[in-house]
Design an enzyme around this catalytic site. Structure first.
Site, PDB file in Angstrom:
ATOM      1  N   PRO A   1     -38.160 -30.461 -38.477  1.00 54.54           N
ATOM      2  CG  PRO A   1     -38.815 -31.868 -40.210  1.00 54.54           C
ATOM      3  CD  PRO A   1     -37.810 -31.751 -39.101  1.00 54.54           C
ATOM      4  CG  ASN A   2     -43.153 -28.627 -40.730  1.00 44.18           C
ATOM      5  OD1 ASN A   2     -43.192 -27.628 -41.456  1.00 44.18           O
ATOM      6  ND2 ASN A   2     -43.028 -29.838 -41.204  1.00 44.18           N
TER       7      ASN A   2
ATOM      8  NE  ARG B   1     -46.745 -29.332 -37.878  1.00 40.09           N
ATOM      9  CZ  ARG B   1     -45.892 -30.238 -37.422  1.00 40.09           C
ATOM     10  NH1 ARG B   1     -45.028 -29.925 -36.473  1.00 40.09           N
ATOM     11  NH2 ARG B   1     -45.871 -31.434 -37.919  1.00 40.09           N
TER      12      ARG B   1
ATOM     13  CE1 TYR C   1     -47.272 -32.690 -33.212  1.00 39.69           C
ATOM     14  CE2 TYR C   1     -48.336 -31.348 -34.896  1.00 39.69           C
ATOM     15  CZ  TYR C   1     -47.679 -32.502 -34.533  1.00 39.69           C
ATOM     16  OH  TYR C   1     -47.425 -33.480 -35.459  1.00 39.69           O
TER      17      TYR C   1
ATOM     18  CG  ASN D   1     -39.935 -33.543 -31.671  1.00 38.29           C
ATOM     19  OD1 ASN D   1     -40.088 -34.302 -32.640  1.00 38.29           O
ATOM     20  ND2 ASN D   1     -40.946 -32.903 -31.098  1.00 38.29           N
TER      21      ASN D   1
ATOM     22  CB  ALA E   1     -41.889 -35.167 -40.716  1.00 42.00           C
TER      23      ALA E   1
ATOM     24  CD  GLU F   1     -37.996 -41.673 -31.334  1.00 39.88           C
ATOM     25  OE1 GLU F   1     -37.303 -42.708 -31.136  1.00 39.88           O
ATOM     26  OE2 GLU F   1     -38.941 -41.627 -32.134  1.00 39.88           O
TER      27      GLU F   1
ATOM     28  CG  HIS G   1     -42.153 -38.282 -31.228  1.00 40.24           C
ATOM     29  ND1 HIS G   1     -41.712 -37.640 -32.353  1.00 40.24           N
ATOM     30  CD2 HIS G   1     -41.473 -39.443 -31.152  1.00 40.24           C
ATOM     31  CE1 HIS G   1     -40.798 -38.392 -32.946  1.00 40.24           C
ATOM     32  NE2 HIS G   1     -40.626 -39.484 -32.234  1.00 40.24           N
TER      33      HIS G   1
ATOM     34  NE  ARG H   1     -50.688 -37.106 -34.757  1.00 38.43           N
ATOM     35  CZ  ARG H   1     -49.842 -36.156 -35.192  1.00 38.43           C
ATOM     36  NH1 ARG H   1     -48.687 -35.966 -34.562  1.00 38.43           N
ATOM     37  NH2 ARG H   1     -50.164 -35.409 -36.217  1.00 38.43           N
TER      38      ARG H   1
END
Ligand code: DQA
Length: 154
Positions: A10-11, A18, A23, A79, A82, A103, A105, A112
């Site tokens: 998502p996103n 964003r 990012y 990825n 969230a 995985e 990111h 964070r």
């Protein structure tokens, strides 16, 4: 030709606009182009997707797992965005599909907010690439190849 899957959660369709300070300013099409280049360098076909929906990711993981079992695919770069931090369903899907998964990111999630420090994906991942920006996707493809592709005979 063997396929490598790259799924985005998502996103990530909003990459480039964003939180660019976190990012970056590159867009998802740039990520896809880098993945295509990396896959091609390894002689792999790329299947690159993005969805905002958790169940869709579960369906895609099952599909990718079946392709690996048929010998048509190497594995998955994921990825999950969230959903990484919330989704038991993704954990179970990867485990159930026995799908070699790296995985990824873009940001260093461990630097964070604390809610980003826990991942439901990590325990069932073959490896993790965190904090290298969008370059992490190519590193993850490379990692999949090094860990899961048998050495070619000469
Ligand atoms: C992300 C990190 C997640 O915590 C976040 O929810 C994202 C993107 C990353 O690539 O850095 O959407 O997965």
């Amino acid at each position: 030709m063997t396929t490598v899957f790259v799924f985005n959660g998502p996103n990530l369709n909003l990459l480039g606009t964003r939180k660019p300070e976190v990012y970056g300013t590159t867009v998802l099409a740039d990520v896809e182009a880098q993945c295509r280049e990396s896959a091609a360098a390894h002689g792999l076909a790329l299947d690159f997707r993005q969805t905002n929906h958790e169940g869709t990711l579960v369906d895609w993981i099952q599909e990718a797992g079946a392709a690996v079992k048929r010998g048509e695919a190497l594995g998955l770069v994921l990825n999950a965005a969230a959903y990484t931090h919330t989704s038991v369903a993704l954990h179970d899907a990867i485990e159930g599909a026995e799908l070699p998964t790296v995985e990824v990111h873009i940001s260093n999630v461990h630097g964070r907010e604390t809610f980003r420090h826990h991942s439901y994906v990590s325990p069932v991942a073959a490896g993790i690439v965190v904090g290298f920006g969008i370059g992490g996707y190519a590193l993850a493809i490379d990692g999949l190849v090094r860990k899961f592709r048998p050495l070619r005979s000469v």
